[in-house]
Enzyme design. Structure first.
Site, short mmCIF file in Angstrom:
data_model
loop_
_atom_site.label_atom_id
_atom_site.label_comp_id
_atom_site.label_asym_id
_atom_site.label_seq_id
_atom_site.Cartn_x
_atom_site.Cartn_y
_atom_site.Cartn_z
N GLU A 15 7.75 -8.49 9.50
CA GLU A 15 6.31 -8.22 9.53
C GLU A 15 6.04 -6.72 9.58
O GLU A 15 6.72 -5.98 10.30
CB GLU A 15 5.73 -8.91 10.77
N GLU A 140 -6.31 -7.28 -5.61
CA GLU A 140 -6.67 -7.33 -4.19
C GLU A 140 -7.05 -5.94 -3.66
O GLU A 140 -8.03 -5.79 -2.93
CB GLU A 140 -5.48 -7.89 -3.41
N ASP A 152 2.71 -11.08 -0.26
CA ASP A 152 2.10 -12.37 -0.58
C ASP A 152 2.26 -12.72 -2.07
O ASP A 152 2.53 -13.86 -2.43
CB ASP A 152 0.60 -12.34 -0.23
C1 GLA Z 1 -0.69 -8.98 5.78
C2 GLA Z 1 -0.53 -8.32 4.41
C3 GLA Z 1 0.93 -8.29 3.97
C4 GLA Z 1 1.83 -7.73 5.09
C5 GLA Z 1 1.54 -8.44 6.40
C6 GLA Z 1 2.31 -7.86 7.55
O1 GLA Z 1 -0.41 -10.35 5.71
O2 GLA Z 1 -1.26 -9.05 3.44
O3 GLA Z 1 1.05 -7.53 2.79
O4 GLA Z 1 1.68 -6.36 5.20
O5 GLA Z 1 0.17 -8.38 6.73
O6 GLA Z 1 3.67 -8.14 7.43
#
Ligand code: GLA
Length: 341
Positions: A15, A140, A152
């Site tokens: 994360e 996005e 994502d």
């Molecule tokens: C959000 C963002 C991702 C990533 C996470 C943290 O979900 O969309 O790109 O940075 O936070 O891991």
């Protein structure tokens, strides 16, 4: 009529690493967004959000923006055109099964499914999935106005059934990792916290990481070593320490799930949560009480998932343990694809 599906994702571990040239280990879930597309005369684009009973109509050459879901569709049409994919008139309809705005990447599912449907209806069957992930990320960032990393979109486009995806964001090396939980189950539970604070918190962490890299005079967060930490003021040193540790945990977790050692994964999830809470300062009281409740319900591992400051908690339960009523059980599902009708 062509139909395309793109999945949401969970991130097993890794994360706040994607925008730091680090590592992550997501898998696609079976919930997602389905878009159907039918060519129409002229250059009229009509888009219908079935779940919201809302509609948008615009010219395929129109580059004016919009808000909400319309920004995704307009952005996808514009970015595909800008990348050389000539699009004509089309009628799009979409609906989703993935919860919106809950940290399971419903946005990426929408962008990716819209793009796959648009490409197919334009007769374009060969395209580069990596380029498409980047294009969706531009939708996005530039059209929806949310700064996110590439996690994502890569998950939606490259994950595979029964596998997690180890992503190295430095060189975009992607590896399928066998995912064996040996009877254990992963469940996703909402913290109940609205994500109002999430965007500011997320932005601030990104800025802090960029500042740390600048102060150290390195190219990338991946070049930072624990020895460098003493040269950084607080809280930047703690942010960097989280990222360094989290990258190591991704590889340890990949090794655990491919060897079928879920107990080890539980330990890593707990370490990741503590690091996100104590070093990254990304937790909230609602997230903490959700984690505590999950342990009381028999989870062996639990951590906040996604950007933090609310959102979902991912928990790992041993065999025979029933999941709490509000948990969504998640297993690795297929990447975005066209759906035969
Ligand atoms: C959000 C963002 C991702 C990533 C996470 C943290 O979900 O969309 O790109 O940075 O936070 O891991």
């Amino acid at each position: 009529v062509v139909r395309a599906f793109a999945p949401g994702r969970v991130n097993v571990i890794g994360e706040h690493t994607d925008y730091n040239d680090g590592l992550a280990l997501p898998f696609a879930i079976s919930l997602g967004v389905t878009v159907s597309a039918e060519a129409a005369r002229g250059r009229r684009v009509e888009a219908i959000a079935l779940d919201l009973a809302e509609r948008d109509v615009f010219d395929a050459g129109d580059r004016s923006g919009a808000t909400g879901w319309r920004a995704f569709v307009r952005g996808a049409v514009a970015e595909l055109a800008a990348s050389g994919h000539a699009l004509g008139g089309v009628r799009l309809e979409f609906s989703g099964t993935v919860p919106r705005g809950q940290g399971v990447a419903s946005s990426a599912a929408l962008e990716v499914a819209v793009c796959l449907a648009l490409l197919r209806v334009a007769g374009i069957d060969t395209y580069d999935r990596l380029a498409l992930a980047r294009l969706c990320s531009r939708v996005e960032n530039s059209w929806v106005g949310v700064s996110t990393g590439l996690l994502d979109q890569l998950a939606a486009l490259f994950c595979a059934e029964d596998r997690a995806l180890r992503i190295d964001f430095r060189d975009l090396d992607l590896r399928q990792v066998p995912f064996a939980l040996d009877g254990w189950a992963l469940g996703l539970v909402p913290s109940g916290e609205t994500r109002a604070l999430a965007r500011t918190g997320y932005e601030q962490r990104r800025l802090e990481c960029r500042r740390a890299v600048e102060l150290l005079g390195v190219q990338s967060m991946r070049d930072v070593t624990p020895d460098d930490l003493s040269r950084l003021p607080a809280p930047l040193n703690r942010r960097v320490l989280h990222v360094i540790g989290e990258n190591e945990r991704v590889d340890a977790a990949a090794a655990s799930v491919s060897a079928g050692e879920p107990e080890q994964l539980a330990v890593l999830l707990n370490e990741s949560h503590r690091s996100l809470r104590d070093l990254y300062d990304a937790s909230t009281p609602a997230v903490e009480s959700t984690v505590a409740r999950l342990f009381q319900s028999g989870a062996e591992g639990a951590r906040m998932m996604g950007g933090g400051f609310g959102g979902q908690v991912l928990a790992l339960f041993p065999p025979g343990q029933s999941l709490p009523a509000d948990a969504l059980r998640v297993t690795p599902a297929a990447a975005a694809h066209l759906v035969e009708s």
